[in-house]
Design a protein around this motif. Structure first.
Motif, mmCIF file in Angstrom:
data_model
loop_
_atom_site.group_PDB
_atom_site.id
_atom_site.type_symbol
_atom_site.label_atom_id
_atom_site.label_comp_id
_atom_site.label_asym_id
_atom_site.label_seq_id
_atom_site.Cartn_x
_atom_site.Cartn_y
_atom_site.Cartn_z
ATOM 1 N N ASP A 46 0.792 -1.229 0.000
ATOM 2 C CA ASP A 46 0.000 0.000 0.000
ATOM 3 C C ASP A 46 0.824 1.277 0.000
ATOM 4 O OD1 ASP A 46 0.893 -0.551 2.562
ATOM 5 O OD2 ASP A 46 -0.879 0.254 3.557
ATOM 6 N N VAL A 47 2.149 1.197 0.178
ATOM 7 C CA VAL A 47 2.996 2.386 0.153
ATOM 8 C C VAL A 47 4.295 2.054 -0.560
ATOM 9 C CG1 VAL A 47 2.063 3.447 2.254
ATOM 10 C CG2 VAL A 47 3.963 1.824 2.430
ATOM 11 N N GLY A 48 5.050 3.111 -0.920
ATOM 12 C CA GLY A 48 6.345 2.920 -1.551
ATOM 13 C C GLY A 48 7.461 2.915 -0.542
ATOM 14 N N VAL A 49 8.674 2.904 -1.086
ATOM 15 C CA VAL A 49 9.846 2.759 -0.231
ATOM 16 C C VAL A 49 10.064 3.989 0.667
ATOM 17 C CG1 VAL A 49 11.556 3.719 -1.820
ATOM 18 C CG2 VAL A 49 12.223 1.884 -0.295
ATOM 19 N N VAL A 50 9.549 5.152 0.251
ATOM 20 C CA VAL A 50 9.730 6.356 1.079
ATOM 21 C C VAL A 50 9.013 6.201 2.415
ATOM 22 C CG1 VAL A 50 9.228 8.813 1.291
ATOM 23 C CG2 VAL A 50 10.118 7.914 -0.860
ATOM 24 N N GLY B 217 8.566 12.726 4.785
ATOM 25 C CA GLY B 217 8.357 11.808 3.674
ATOM 26 C C GLY B 217 7.585 12.443 2.539
ATOM 27 N N GLU B 218 6.572 13.225 2.866
ATOM 28 C CA GLU B 218 5.814 13.935 1.829
ATOM 29 C C GLU B 218 6.694 14.940 1.098
ATOM 30 O OE1 GLU B 218 1.231 13.900 3.487
ATOM 31 O OE2 GLU B 218 2.575 15.485 4.148
ATOM 32 N N ALA B 219 7.552 15.648 1.848
ATOM 33 C CA ALA B 219 8.466 16.609 1.225
ATOM 34 C C ALA B 219 9.444 15.901 0.292
ATOM 35 C CB ALA B 219 9.218 17.383 2.302
ATOM 36 N N ILE B 220 9.896 14.706 0.677
ATOM 37 C CA ILE B 220 10.802 13.924 -0.167
ATOM 38 C C ILE B 220 10.120 13.557 -1.477
ATOM 39 C CG2 ILE B 220 11.901 11.652 -0.365
ATOM 40 C CD1 ILE B 220 12.598 11.917 2.644
ATOM 41 N N ARG B 221 8.893 13.101 -1.405
ATOM 42 C CA ARG B 221 8.177 12.711 -2.630
ATOM 43 C C ARG B 221 7.866 13.927 -3.507
ATOM 44 N NH1 ARG B 221 3.410 8.705 -0.914
ATOM 45 N NH2 ARG B 221 3.058 10.339 0.604
ATOM 46 N N GLU B 222 7.562 15.055 -2.852
ATOM 47 C CA GLU B 222 7.324 16.274 -3.625
ATOM 48 C C GLU B 222 8.592 16.739 -4.324
ATOM 49 O OE1 GLU B 222 5.892 20.931 -3.013
ATOM 50 O OE2 GLU B 222 5.621 19.482 -1.385
ATOM 51 N N SER B 223 9.722 16.645 -3.630
ATOM 52 C CA SER B 223 10.988 17.023 -4.244
ATOM 53 C C SER B 223 11.306 16.137 -5.442
ATOM 54 C CB SER B 223 12.118 16.930 -3.219
ATOM 55 O OG SER B 223 13.367 17.171 -3.816
ATOM 56 N N ARG C 220 9.186 14.570 -7.283
ATOM 57 C CA ARG C 220 8.201 14.841 -8.347
ATOM 58 C C ARG C 220 8.492 16.142 -9.075
ATOM 59 N NH1 ARG C 220 4.271 14.626 -5.290
ATOM 60 N NH2 ARG C 220 3.841 16.849 -4.976
ATOM 61 N N THR C 221 8.953 17.157 -8.349
ATOM 62 C CA THR C 221 9.125 18.489 -8.935
ATOM 63 C C THR C 221 10.564 18.809 -9.319
ATOM 64 O OG1 THR C 221 9.475 19.521 -6.767
ATOM 65 C CG2 THR C 221 7.184 19.350 -7.572
ATOM 66 N N GLY C 222 11.509 18.032 -8.764
ATOM 67 C CA GLY C 222 12.924 18.341 -9.017
ATOM 68 C C GLY C 222 13.421 19.530 -8.226
ATOM 69 N N LYS C 223 12.680 19.946 -7.202
ATOM 70 C CA LYS C 223 13.046 21.114 -6.410
ATOM 71 C C LYS C 223 13.394 20.719 -4.974
ATOM 72 C CE LYS C 223 9.895 24.166 -8.974
ATOM 73 N NZ LYS C 223 8.722 25.079 -8.868
ATOM 74 N N THR C 224 14.156 21.576 -4.307
ATOM 75 C CA THR C 224 14.401 21.422 -2.882
ATOM 76 C C THR C 224 13.167 21.915 -2.133
ATOM 77 O OG1 THR C 224 16.781 21.694 -3.117
ATOM 78 C CG2 THR C 224 15.844 22.126 -0.935
ATOM 79 N N ILE C 225 12.696 21.130 -1.182
ATOM 80 C CA ILE C 225 11.446 21.447 -0.482
ATOM 81 C C ILE C 225 11.735 21.785 0.974
ATOM 82 C CG2 ILE C 225 9.173 20.581 0.185
ATOM 83 C CD1 ILE C 225 9.569 20.963 -2.839
ATOM 84 N N ASN C 226 11.171 22.894 1.417
ATOM 85 C CA ASN C 226 11.259 23.301 2.817
ATOM 86 C C ASN C 226 10.299 22.446 3.629
ATOM 87 O OD1 ASN C 226 10.962 24.597 5.319
ATOM 88 N ND2 ASN C 226 11.409 26.597 4.446
ATOM 89 N N VAL C 227 10.809 21.697 4.596
ATOM 90 C CA VAL C 227 9.987 20.771 5.364
ATOM 91 C C VAL C 227 9.103 21.499 6.348
ATOM 92 C CG1 VAL C 227 10.038 18.838 6.987
ATOM 93 C CG2 VAL C 227 11.677 18.936 5.106
ATOM 94 N N GLU C 228 9.594 22.574 6.939
ATOM 95 C CA GLU C 228 8.847 23.256 8.011
ATOM 96 C C GLU C 228 7.466 23.704 7.564
ATOM 97 O OE1 GLU C 228 12.342 25.156 10.781
ATOM 98 O OE2 GLU C 228 11.699 26.275 9.015
ATOM 99 N N THR C 229 7.311 24.039 6.314
ATOM 100 C CA THR C 229 6.016 24.516 5.822
ATOM 101 C C THR C 229 4.995 23.391 5.714
ATOM 102 O OG1 THR C 229 6.672 24.195 3.506
ATOM 103 C CG2 THR C 229 7.124 26.348 4.504
ATOM 104 N N ARG C 230 5.432 22.145 5.855
ATOM 105 C CA ARG C 230 4.520 21.009 5.679
ATOM 106 C C ARG C 230 3.974 20.494 6.998
ATOM 107 N NH1 ARG C 230 4.608 19.207 0.550
ATOM 108 N NH2 ARG C 230 3.287 17.500 1.277
#
Length: 332
Positions: free
Chosen positions: A158-162, A313-319, A321-331
């Motif tokens: 039900d989930v991926g490796v992340v 984990g969500e920030a990792i998957r977003e990064s 997907r988008t190819g961008k560095t994601i700020n975790v604190e905002t999540r």
């Protein structure tokens, strides 16, 4: 004082391990299990097996261990909280941070204890590493890197490796360093033909400009569980497969044999593998949660900590997907 009454939801691979520990746990009576698929492996022993959570709750358990699929965690947590039952839920705490946050709020409002089964926090190698880093044995910490690789476990669907594997390292990195992720940059791959990612490589920044690298996959025939921390005085290497912790001190002795120096460097330092007790991490996790339910001071992995791991984990998957560095604190 009467024993606590404990129940279990789910008799899959992890649930059977929980059942084994609940049977052996001092101060606890294992009163029943909920699993619509029954108990073909006989893991419940003398404990009755029910098809619904309502039947399990009718036994009035003090707490329940939830080892159901991740997608069911939010609904099951709501039912347990409504019944006034404490909960130890397998990681990840939920499929997404919105569900995880709702679980946190529900248990806090009910005044109940909720904990997440981030079992690596109870691995003796990482517990020793955390103590030594906290004591300043490494001096300033420069980098932490983890490798968690091995073949695909067919039980995960039900989930991926992340969320399944990297969530271990996300949480343990924060545990041993005492710092939170601030930003992540990641790449994932899909090589096995499944819906979910089966490889992830993460570069993260933690508080205090500490650099973290997390490499995880379900593609390697070699199983590896390693955490390496490099700092001012040398390097710690923790193997959570064997429960070993080794320290490599910075070089102090000059090498006079040039052929050896080509491989080991111009200086050598002491190498120490520490000896310490190695209880089973899952047993320690159960003992810690039992003590918390009894009202004792106990270092459980709270639902809030589980929420933090999901947000990273969500920030990792977003990064990825988008190819961008994601700020975790905002999540969070």
């Amino acid at each position: 004082m009467a024993n606590l009454k404990a129940g279990l939801i789910g008799l899959g691979s992890m649930g059977r391990n929980h059942a084994r520990n609940l049977h052996a746990l001092d101060g606890v009576d294992f009163v029943g299990v909920c699993d619509p698929a029954g108990d073909p492996a006989g893991a419940a022993g003398a404990a009755p097996v029910f098809g619904s959570i309502e039947q399990l709750l009718a036994l009035d358990p003090d707490y329940v261990v939830c080892a159901a699929p991740t997608a069911a965690h939010g609904e099951l947590a709501e039912q347990l909280a409504s019944a006034g039952v404490h909960m130890l839920v397998e990681k990840p705490v939920a499929r997404d941070s919105a569900t995880a946050n709702a679980m946190v709020e529900r248990f806090e409002k009910a005044g109940l204890i909720g904990a997440v089964g981030h079992i690596e926090r109870f691995n003796p190698a990482l517990q020793q590493l955390q103590k030594r880093l906290s004591a300043g044995d490494l001096g300033e910490i420069y980098q932490i890197a983890t490798r968690r690789q091995g073949p695909f476990p067919a039980r995960i669907a039900d989930v991926g490796v992340v969320m399944d594997l990297a969530s271990h390292d996300i949480d343990s990195v924060g545990f041993v360093t005492g710092r939170e992720f601030q930003a992540v940059s990641a790449r994932t791959a899909h090589k096995s033909g499944r819906e979910h990612e089966d490889l992830v490589a993460v570069t993260g920044q933690l508080e205090g400009d500490l650099v973290a690298n997390v490499l995880v996959n379900w593609l390697s025939p070699k199983k590896e569980r390693v955490t390496v921390v490099t700092g001012e005085k040398g390097t710690f290497e923790a193997s959570t497969l064997e429960g070993d912790l080794t320290f490599y001190a910075n070089g102090t002795v000059e090498s006079q044999w040039q052929d050896v120096a080509h491989f080991r460097g111009m200086t050598e330092g002491d190498v120490t593998r520490f000896a310490f007790p190695k209880p089973e991490p899952l047993r320690t996790e159960h003992e810690v949660f039992r003590d918390a339910v009894m009202g004792k001071e106990s270092a459980i992995v709270t639902l809030k900590l589980g929420l933090t791991a999901v947000a990273v984990g969500e920030a990792i998957r977003e990064s990825a997907r988008t190819g961008k560095t994601i700020n975790v604190e905002t999540r969070r």
